[in-house]
Write a protein that holds these residues in place. Structure first.
Motif, PDB file in Angstrom:
ATOM      1  N   ALA A  15       0.691  -1.234  -0.046  1.00  0.00           N
ATOM      2  CA  ALA A  15       0.093  -0.016  -0.043  1.00  0.00           C
ATOM      3  C   ALA A  15       0.869   1.401  -0.079  1.00  0.00           C
ATOM      4  O   ALA A  15       0.547   2.045  -0.535  1.00  0.00           O
ATOM      5  CB  ALA A  15      -0.957   0.013   1.218  1.00  0.00           C
ATOM      6  N   GLU A  43       0.054   9.058   8.650  1.00  0.00           N
ATOM      7  CA  GLU A  43      -0.765   8.259   7.770  1.00  0.00           C
ATOM      8  C   GLU A  43      -0.544   6.746   7.742  1.00  0.00           C
ATOM      9  O   GLU A  43      -0.953   5.742   7.702  1.00  0.00           O
ATOM     10  CB  GLU A  43      -0.956   8.766   6.405  1.00  0.00           C
ATOM     11  CG  GLU A  43      -1.622  10.012   6.309  1.00  0.00           C
ATOM     12  CD  GLU A  43      -0.864  11.446   6.721  1.00  0.00           C
ATOM     13  OE1 GLU A  43      -1.479  12.205   6.791  1.00  0.00           O
ATOM     14  OE2 GLU A  43       0.154  11.207   7.218  1.00  0.00           O
ATOM     15  N   ARG A 101      -7.239  -0.254  -2.232  1.00  0.00           N
ATOM     16  CA  ARG A 101      -6.631   0.958  -2.703  1.00  0.00           C
ATOM     17  C   ARG A 101      -7.568   1.474  -3.627  1.00  0.00           C
ATOM     18  O   ARG A 101      -8.091   0.824  -4.834  1.00  0.00           O
ATOM     19  CB  ARG A 101      -5.306   0.702  -3.090  1.00  0.00           C
ATOM     20  CG  ARG A 101      -4.154   0.475  -2.177  1.00  0.00           C
ATOM     21  CD  ARG A 101      -2.944   0.583  -2.754  1.00  0.00           C
ATOM     22  NE  ARG A 101      -2.506   1.926  -3.151  1.00  0.00           N
ATOM     23  CZ  ARG A 101      -2.417   2.327  -4.375  1.00  0.00           C
ATOM     24  NH1 ARG A 101      -2.595   1.454  -5.443  1.00  0.00           N
ATOM     25  NH2 ARG A 101      -2.058   3.529  -4.836  1.00  0.00           N
ATOM     26  N   SER A 102      -7.825   2.875  -3.826  1.00  0.00           N
ATOM     27  CA  SER A 102      -8.334   3.650  -4.971  1.00  0.00           C
ATOM     28  C   SER A 102      -9.876   3.064  -5.083  1.00  0.00           C
ATOM     29  O   SER A 102     -10.281   3.062  -6.405  1.00  0.00           O
ATOM     30  CB  SER A 102      -7.631   3.350  -6.323  1.00  0.00           C
ATOM     31  OG  SER A 102      -6.342   3.743  -6.130  1.00  0.00           O
ATOM     32  N   TRP A 173      -7.503   2.772   1.411  1.00  0.00           N
ATOM     33  CA  TRP A 173      -6.527   3.441   1.342  1.00  0.00           C
ATOM     34  C   TRP A 173      -6.239   4.298  -0.057  1.00  0.00           C
ATOM     35  O   TRP A 173      -6.536   3.573  -0.884  1.00  0.00           O
ATOM     36  CB  TRP A 173      -5.351   2.701   1.539  1.00  0.00           C
ATOM     37  CG  TRP A 173      -3.885   3.208   1.324  1.00  0.00           C
ATOM     38  CD1 TRP A 173      -2.904   3.034   0.420  1.00  0.00           C
ATOM     39  CD2 TRP A 173      -3.370   4.015   2.438  1.00  0.00           C
ATOM     40  NE1 TRP A 173      -1.904   3.775   0.864  1.00  0.00           N
ATOM     41  CE2 TRP A 173      -2.087   4.354   1.844  1.00  0.00           C
ATOM     42  CE3 TRP A 173      -3.748   4.645   3.700  1.00  0.00           C
ATOM     43  CZ2 TRP A 173      -1.220   5.223   2.890  1.00  0.00           C
ATOM     44  CZ3 TRP A 173      -2.929   5.171   4.484  1.00  0.00           C
ATOM     45  CH2 TRP A 173      -1.641   5.604   4.150  1.00  0.00           C
ATOM     46  N   GLN A 174      -6.115   5.467  -0.044  1.00  0.00           N
ATOM     47  CA  GLN A 174      -5.947   6.535  -1.165  1.00  0.00           C
ATOM     48  C   GLN A 174      -7.104   6.255  -2.078  1.00  0.00           C
ATOM     49  O   GLN A 174      -6.986   5.883  -3.580  1.00  0.00           O
ATOM     50  CB  GLN A 174      -4.788   6.291  -1.760  1.00  0.00           C
ATOM     51  CG  GLN A 174      -3.510   6.537  -0.928  1.00  0.00           C
ATOM     52  CD  GLN A 174      -2.083   6.097  -1.611  1.00  0.00           C
ATOM     53  OE1 GLN A 174      -1.924   5.220  -2.848  1.00  0.00           O
ATOM     54  NE2 GLN A 174      -1.181   6.850  -1.246  1.00  0.00           N
ATOM     55  N   GLY A 175      -8.443   6.177  -1.744  1.00  0.00           N
ATOM     56  CA  GLY A 175      -9.542   6.185  -2.545  1.00  0.00           C
ATOM     57  C   GLY A 175     -10.425   7.069  -2.077  1.00  0.00           C
ATOM     58  O   GLY A 175     -10.270   8.202  -2.011  1.00  0.00           O
ATOM     59  N   HIS A 176     -11.829   6.714  -2.249  1.00  0.00           N
ATOM     60  CA  HIS A 176     -12.869   7.604  -1.874  1.00  0.00           C
ATOM     61  C   HIS A 176     -14.055   6.851  -0.752  1.00  0.00           C
ATOM     62  O   HIS A 176     -14.073   5.607  -0.803  1.00  0.00           O
ATOM     63  CB  HIS A 176     -13.796   7.786  -3.089  1.00  0.00           C
ATOM     64  CG  HIS A 176     -12.920   8.398  -4.234  1.00  0.00           C
ATOM     65  ND1 HIS A 176     -11.990   7.682  -4.914  1.00  0.00           N
ATOM     66  CD2 HIS A 176     -12.752   9.754  -4.397  1.00  0.00           C
ATOM     67  CE1 HIS A 176     -11.675   8.376  -5.761  1.00  0.00           C
ATOM     68  NE2 HIS A 176     -11.757   9.688  -5.672  1.00  0.00           N
ATOM     69  N   GLN A 200      -5.727   8.890   3.646  1.00  0.00           N
ATOM     70  CA  GLN A 200      -5.230   9.549   2.313  1.00  0.00           C
ATOM     71  C   GLN A 200      -6.504   9.223   1.119  1.00  0.00           C
ATOM     72  O   GLN A 200      -5.959   9.015   0.119  1.00  0.00           O
ATOM     73  CB  GLN A 200      -3.858   8.840   1.848  1.00  0.00           C
ATOM     74  CG  GLN A 200      -2.689   9.214   2.782  1.00  0.00           C
ATOM     75  CD  GLN A 200      -1.346   9.046   2.133  1.00  0.00           C
ATOM     76  OE1 GLN A 200      -1.335   8.157   1.178  1.00  0.00           O
ATOM     77  NE2 GLN A 200      -0.339   9.337   2.915  1.00  0.00           N
ATOM     78  N   SER A 201      -7.483   9.461   1.604  1.00  0.00           N
ATOM     79  CA  SER A 201      -8.805   9.281   0.802  1.00  0.00           C
ATOM     80  C   SER A 201      -9.527  10.510   0.623  1.00  0.00           C
ATOM     81  O   SER A 201      -9.653  11.337   1.575  1.00  0.00           O
ATOM     82  CB  SER A 201      -9.726   8.237   1.264  1.00  0.00           C
ATOM     83  OG  SER A 201      -8.824   6.905   1.393  1.00  0.00           O
ATOM     84  N   ARG A 202     -10.101  10.655  -0.358  1.00  0.00           N
ATOM     85  CA  ARG A 202     -11.226  11.886  -0.220  1.00  0.00           C
ATOM     86  C   ARG A 202     -12.608  11.419   0.199  1.00  0.00           C
ATOM     87  O   ARG A 202     -12.974  10.167  -0.288  1.00  0.00           O
ATOM     88  CB  ARG A 202     -11.323  12.184  -1.890  1.00  0.00           C
ATOM     89  CG  ARG A 202     -12.660  13.513  -2.051  1.00  0.00           C
ATOM     90  CD  ARG A 202     -12.537  14.103  -3.318  1.00  0.00           C
ATOM     91  NE  ARG A 202     -13.573  15.236  -3.536  1.00  0.00           N
ATOM     92  CZ  ARG A 202     -13.695  16.334  -3.062  1.00  0.00           C
ATOM     93  NH1 ARG A 202     -12.857  16.776  -2.437  1.00  0.00           N
ATOM     94  NH2 ARG A 202     -14.625  16.946  -3.250  1.00  0.00           N
ATOM     95  N   SER A 238     -13.615  15.544   3.694  1.00  0.00           N
ATOM     96  CA  SER A 238     -13.228  16.543   2.664  1.00  0.00           C
ATOM     97  C   SER A 238     -14.331  17.437   2.264  1.00  0.00           C
ATOM     98  O   SER A 238     -14.184  18.540   2.124  1.00  0.00           O
ATOM     99  CB  SER A 238     -12.778  15.642   1.521  1.00  0.00           C
ATOM    100  OG  SER A 238     -11.880  14.526   1.632  1.00  0.00           O
TER     101      SER A 238
END
Length: 476
Positions: A15, A43, A101-102, A173-176, A200-202, A238
């Motif tokens: 990740a 994070e 992720r994502s 992780w790093q997604g929405h 680290q996500s929106r 966000s």
């Protein structure tokens, strides 16, 4: 334990170093994890706790782990997590986890297994039906509210009462991430807050209202406290997508208060929810008429409908009082409530039972199906919705788009809706004014017909259009 820990470390490394990095780069980072390199970011601490600890951490836990890792190194932090699991195995009962992720995650935990059809459940279902074909993943929480899990989309159907969720947990992780309902469980709120801070996500919160702050006396005794935890999570999102201009104004005021704590707060956007009504199936009409209509010696009584849960904020006590005033005047009508019981519903139930025992044509239906609800709107002469505070007031627009005029409150989101036509506005704190509104639509055919025409002329807004607006704000 060691094999499980090694698998978890590989998940953390993958990740933190996404993409097709060379094997030697991954190996170099793995060695850094195993030695005394300082922990790089908070994070990274959140990710390690979530994956190695098999539970989403709180912000306090992340801050504590980050400080520990900065002073003692990454390897020491990994060891401390492993030792914590050994010392307190009962705290680590949740299933193994995978890093997503994502991904686009839609959190509708409370709506997954309920049979209720309130505005919250309609909103959750409306978003899900549009987002799942776009690739979104429906999620809920583990029994201890410490772990996210993938949910079966079929669990959102009103008839499904058993929660359908995977046993394996997921770490975003790093997604929405989208929270589409109000959270009343502090354990869930504090972990959602940390997710919004560190994953680290929106992140987006669908903001219905802040009623536990503005009219706390109309909510349950626990609600103001648990709602404060929910707002602490909202503060780290966000964006807050408010469901009406009234809700947006409330959230904007709340965000202004965050400055005193040094918190910038989320972006506040107004995304009005759907204005539509469902299809009244011809097959359900006979059953709806049997359940909802009543008659006296003069024939079928006009149906007065009230939709919503029986909590004090919905002001059903005023509806009962207004109805009794009109019955004493000799007006003919049948009063039907559709909605489930809520906190402090005892007085409403007792008053309803007393009126029924006195021979008044009145009843309350709980858990009515969509088919019955849509026919109820169409069979009614009018709908009455004199709530003292609402973020939107979905039954108002559902009734209007079914062609049925509404008696509703003359302020807030309900007044906003009424500007589009089809409503009689009243003071919800004045029983006689509520009675006057009902009386006017029962007796004045010209007024009724004019408002009914205004109602059906209102522009429609589908759940797909609403969900599409949310998607564009979140994902782009």
């Amino acid at each position: 334990m060691s094999e499980d820990l090694g698998t978890g470390i590989r998940g953390v490394v993958a990740a933190l170093l996404p993409g097709k990095a060379a094997d030697r780069e991954r190996e170099r980072h793995r060695l850094r994890l195993e030695h005394s390199m300082p922990l790089p970011t908070a994070e990274a601490a959140w990710l390690m706790l979530a994956v190695l600890g098999r539970r989403l951490p709180t912000s306090e836990e992340v801050e504590r782990a980050y400080r520990f890792g900065r002073f003692n190194g990454t390897r020491a932090l990994v060891r401390s997590i492993a030792m914590e699991r050994l010392r307190h195995p009962s705290r680590w009962f949740d299933a193994k986890v995978s890093v997503l992720r994502s991904a686009v995650l839609l959190d509708v935990h409370d709506s997954i297994d309920t049979h209720l059809l309130t505005g919250v459940q309609r909103l959750a279902r409306g978003i899900a039906e549009s987002w799942i074909p776009r690739g979104a993943t429906l999620i809920g929480w583990s029994p201890g509210r410490t772990q996210l899990r993938v949910a079966d989309p079929r669990a959102l159907q009103a008839a499904k009462k058993k929660r359908r969720m995977a046993r394996r947990g997921v770490v975003p992780w790093q997604g929405h991430y989208v929270l589409a309902e109000v959270v009343t469980e502090p354990e869930r709120s504090v972990r959602t807050q940390a997710l919004a801070q560190y994953a680290q996500s929106r992140t987006m919160l669908v903001g219905a209202d802040i009623i536990p702050l503005t009219t706390a006396e109309t909510t349950g005794p626990r609600m103001p406290g648990v709602f404060a935890k929910y707002l602490a999570a909202a503060a780290r999102m966000s964006v807050v997508a408010a469901i009406s201009s009234t809700a947006a104004a409330e959230y904007a005021g709340w965000r202004g208060m965050l400055r005193s704590a040094g918190i910038g707060g989320p972006e506040i956007v107004n995304v009005p929810i759907a204005e539509t009504a469902g299809i009244a199936s011809p097959d359900a009409r006979a059953e709806a008429e049997r359940l909802l209509l009543a008659a006296d010696d003069e024939g079928t009584l006009p149906l007065v409908l009230s939709v919503g849960s029986h909590e004090p904020r919905k002001n059903h006590g005023a509806v009962l009082a207004a109805a009794e005033l009109l019955w004493r005047e000799g007006l003919r009508f049948n009063l039907v409530f559709i909605g489930g019981n809520a906190w402090s519903s005892d007085e409403f139930r007792m008053r309803l039972a007393a009126l029924s025992s006195a021979g008044r044509p009145i009843q309350s239906l709980s858990g009515a199906s969509d088919a019955i609800l849509w026919w109820a709107y169409r069979l009614a002469r009018l709908t009455v919705f004199p709530s003292v505070n609402e973020g939107f007031g979905l039954p108002v627009v559902e009734s209007l788009h079914s062609g049925t005029p509404v008696v509703t409150s003359r302020f807030g989101s309900m007044e906003d809706i009424a500007r589009g036509g089809g409503c009689v506005l009243v003071d919800p704190h004045d029983d006689r004014d509520v009675a006057a509104g009902i009386r006017s639509l029962l007796l004045d055919d010209a007024l009724h017909d004019r408002l009914a025409a205004e109602a059906v002329a209102r522009p429609l807004r589908s759940w797909g259009a609403y969900a599409g607006d949310l998607w564009r704000i979140l994902v782009g």
